[in-house]
Scaffold this active site. Structure first.
Site, PDB file in Angstrom:
ATOM      1  N   HIS A   1      44.966  30.784  40.163  1.00  0.00           N
ATOM      2  CA  HIS A   1      44.668  31.217  41.533  1.00  0.00           C
ATOM      3  C   HIS A   1      43.350  30.606  41.955  1.00  0.00           C
ATOM      4  O   HIS A   1      42.416  30.482  41.151  1.00  0.00           O
ATOM      5  CB  HIS A   1      44.622  32.741  41.653  1.00  0.00           C
ATOM      6  CG  HIS A   1      43.809  33.431  40.617  1.00  0.00           C
ATOM      7  ND1 HIS A   1      44.238  33.604  39.326  1.00  0.00           N
ATOM      8  CD2 HIS A   1      42.574  33.991  40.683  1.00  0.00           C
ATOM      9  CE1 HIS A   1      43.309  34.245  38.636  1.00  0.00           C
ATOM     10  NE2 HIS A   1      42.264  34.477  39.434  1.00  0.00           N
ATOM     11  N   MET A   2      43.293  30.245  43.211  1.00  0.00           N
ATOM     12  CA  MET A   2      42.051  29.769  43.808  1.00  0.00           C
ATOM     13  C   MET A   2      41.547  30.874  44.725  1.00  0.00           C
ATOM     14  O   MET A   2      42.278  31.334  45.606  1.00  0.00           O
ATOM     15  CB  MET A   2      42.310  28.484  44.611  1.00  0.00           C
ATOM     16  CG  MET A   2      41.055  27.786  45.059  1.00  0.00           C
ATOM     17  SD  MET A   2      40.109  27.061  43.689  1.00  0.00           S
ATOM     18  CE  MET A   2      41.074  25.589  43.325  1.00  0.00           C
ATOM     19  N   HIS A   3      40.309  31.317  44.488  1.00  0.00           N
ATOM     20  CA  HIS A   3      39.680  32.264  45.406  1.00  0.00           C
ATOM     21  C   HIS A   3      39.160  31.460  46.593  1.00  0.00           C
ATOM     22  O   HIS A   3      38.446  30.464  46.408  1.00  0.00           O
ATOM     23  CB  HIS A   3      38.480  32.944  44.747  1.00  0.00           C
ATOM     24  CG  HIS A   3      38.804  33.783  43.539  1.00  0.00           C
ATOM     25  ND1 HIS A   3      38.842  35.155  43.566  1.00  0.00           N
ATOM     26  CD2 HIS A   3      39.086  33.434  42.253  1.00  0.00           C
ATOM     27  CE1 HIS A   3      39.124  35.625  42.359  1.00  0.00           C
ATOM     28  NE2 HIS A   3      39.274  34.598  41.538  1.00  0.00           N
TER      29      HIS A   3
ATOM     30  N   ASP B   1      42.742  39.348  48.542  1.00  0.00           N
ATOM     31  CA  ASP B   1      42.344  39.977  47.276  1.00  0.00           C
ATOM     32  C   ASP B   1      42.268  41.497  47.457  1.00  0.00           C
ATOM     33  O   ASP B   1      41.784  41.989  48.468  1.00  0.00           O
ATOM     34  CB  ASP B   1      40.980  39.420  46.819  1.00  0.00           C
ATOM     35  CG  ASP B   1      40.702  39.711  45.362  1.00  0.00           C
ATOM     36  OD1 ASP B   1      40.702  38.758  44.560  1.00  0.00           O
ATOM     37  OD2 ASP B   1      40.498  40.893  45.018  1.00  0.00           O
ATOM     38  N   ILE B   2      42.718  42.216  46.455  1.00  0.00           N
ATOM     39  CA  ILE B   2      42.737  43.683  46.538  1.00  0.00           C
ATOM     40  C   ILE B   2      41.318  44.265  46.504  1.00  0.00           C
ATOM     41  O   ILE B   2      41.103  45.396  46.983  1.00  0.00           O
ATOM     42  CB  ILE B   2      43.602  44.258  45.385  1.00  0.00           C
ATOM     43  CG1 ILE B   2      44.094  45.651  45.708  1.00  0.00           C
ATOM     44  CG2 ILE B   2      42.862  44.223  44.051  1.00  0.00           C
ATOM     45  CD1 ILE B   2      45.221  46.124  44.786  1.00  0.00           C
TER      46      ILE B   2
ATOM     47  N   GLU C   1      40.636  36.856  34.881  1.00  0.00           N
ATOM     48  CA  GLU C   1      41.286  38.128  34.538  1.00  0.00           C
ATOM     49  C   GLU C   1      42.801  38.044  34.622  1.00  0.00           C
ATOM     50  O   GLU C   1      43.505  38.682  33.830  1.00  0.00           O
ATOM     51  CB  GLU C   1      40.765  39.240  35.453  1.00  0.00           C
ATOM     52  CG  GLU C   1      39.307  39.590  35.158  1.00  0.00           C
ATOM     53  CD  GLU C   1      38.718  40.582  36.148  1.00  0.00           C
ATOM     54  OE1 GLU C   1      39.444  41.059  37.039  1.00  0.00           O
ATOM     55  OE2 GLU C   1      37.522  40.867  36.016  1.00  0.00           O
ATOM     56  N   VAL C   2      43.301  37.308  35.588  1.00  0.00           N
ATOM     57  CA  VAL C   2      44.756  37.221  35.769  1.00  0.00           C
ATOM     58  C   VAL C   2      45.225  35.834  35.320  1.00  0.00           C
ATOM     59  O   VAL C   2      44.793  34.817  35.887  1.00  0.00           O
ATOM     60  CB  VAL C   2      45.144  37.474  37.243  1.00  0.00           C
ATOM     61  CG1 VAL C   2      46.659  37.374  37.407  1.00  0.00           C
ATOM     62  CG2 VAL C   2      44.646  38.835  37.712  1.00  0.00           C
TER      63      VAL C   2
ATOM     64  N   ASN D   1      38.614  30.480  38.312  1.00  0.00           N
ATOM     65  CA  ASN D   1      38.094  30.855  37.000  1.00  0.00           C
ATOM     66  C   ASN D   1      39.103  30.478  35.924  1.00  0.00           C
ATOM     67  O   ASN D   1      40.312  30.634  36.115  1.00  0.00           O
ATOM     68  CB  ASN D   1      37.817  32.357  36.970  1.00  0.00           C
ATOM     69  CG  ASN D   1      36.774  32.763  37.986  1.00  0.00           C
ATOM     70  OD1 ASN D   1      35.771  32.074  38.157  1.00  0.00           O
ATOM     71  ND2 ASN D   1      37.011  33.864  38.679  1.00  0.00           N
TER      72      ASN D   1
HETATM   73  P1  5GP Z   1      40.027  36.287  38.266  1.00  0.00           P
HETATM   74  O1  5GP Z   1      38.919  37.055  37.633  1.00  0.00           O
HETATM   75  O2  5GP Z   1      41.255  36.228  37.375  1.00  0.00           O
HETATM   76  O3  5GP Z   1      39.600  34.931  38.741  1.00  0.00           O
HETATM   77  O4  5GP Z   1      40.405  37.066  39.579  1.00  0.00           O
HETATM   78  C1  5GP Z   1      41.486  37.934  39.712  1.00  0.00           C
HETATM   79  C2  5GP Z   1      41.428  38.511  41.115  1.00  0.00           C
HETATM   80  O5  5GP Z   1      42.659  39.154  41.360  1.00  0.00           O
HETATM   81  C3  5GP Z   1      40.327  39.545  41.312  1.00  0.00           C
HETATM   82  O6  5GP Z   1      39.497  39.129  42.386  1.00  0.00           O
HETATM   83  C4  5GP Z   1      41.096  40.828  41.631  1.00  0.00           C
HETATM   84  O7  5GP Z   1      40.452  41.638  42.582  1.00  0.00           O
HETATM   85  C5  5GP Z   1      42.431  40.308  42.126  1.00  0.00           C
HETATM   86  N1  5GP Z   1      43.558  41.194  41.882  1.00  0.00           N
HETATM   87  C6  5GP Z   1      43.867  41.814  40.705  1.00  0.00           C
HETATM   88  N2  5GP Z   1      44.997  42.538  40.844  1.00  0.00           N
HETATM   89  C7  5GP Z   1      45.406  42.351  42.122  1.00  0.00           C
HETATM   90  C8  5GP Z   1      46.524  42.860  42.870  1.00  0.00           C
HETATM   91  O8  5GP Z   1      47.366  43.590  42.377  1.00  0.00           O
HETATM   92  N3  5GP Z   1      46.633  42.458  44.158  1.00  0.00           N
HETATM   93  C9  5GP Z   1      45.713  41.618  44.747  1.00  0.00           C
HETATM   94  N4  5GP Z   1      45.918  41.292  46.024  1.00  0.00           N
HETATM   95  N5  5GP Z   1      44.635  41.130  44.074  1.00  0.00           N
HETATM   96  C10 5GP Z   1      44.496  41.501  42.781  1.00  0.00           C
END
Ligand code: 5GP
Length: 122
Positions: free
Chosen positions: A105-107, A34-35, A100-101, A92
């Protein structure tokens, strides 16, 4: 559910249009750090298929894709050294889930105690 947006950031990572710090890859999945990590280990496991979220994946993915995704999560935990100490997996979904994305995706988070599962509601 919203339709899949091919311009989401993870679709761009899958197409190699923007870089990622790769942790693992196979025919079905890509996993990368994660970034903005929220734990010492914070890796995102994504399917290579076009799935908005877990509900979309559960309804429309093939058995092979589902098995591949599940196996990748375990492999990432092993590769990052957190499988013995423990970790949390989170996916999420939608607005209330604070997704957000819009690509499934699984964290995978660990490397230190992860704390309470959810912030207590006041
Ligand atoms: P969400 O809120 O959708 O579950 O999590 C999205 C995750 O994607 C966040 O933890 C965020 O830091 C990560 N993320 C967003 N943009 C990028 C990116 O360009 N590269 C990487 N490696 N992670 C990203």
């Amino acid at each position: 559910m919203a339709s899949y947006d091919d311009n989401n950031i993870f679709a761009k990572i899958l197409r190699g249009e923007i870089p990622c710090n790769k942790c693992d890859e196979d025919d079905f999945t890509l996993s990368f750090h994660d970034i903005a990590p929220q734990a010492p280990v914070h890796v995102l496991v994504i399917p290579k298929g076009r799935y908005v979220d877990y509900a979309d994946f559960a309804a429309n993915a093939s058995a092979e894709e589902i098995v591949g995704f599940t196996a990748a999560i375990k492999r990432v935990a092993e590769k990052t050294g957190i499988s013995e100490s423990g970790y949390r997996i989170i996916s999420n979904i939608g607005d209330d889930g604070h997704q957000e994305v819009p690509h499934l995706h699984m964290h995978v988070v660990g490397g230190a105690p992860t704390g309470r599962m959810l912030t207590k509601r006041s």
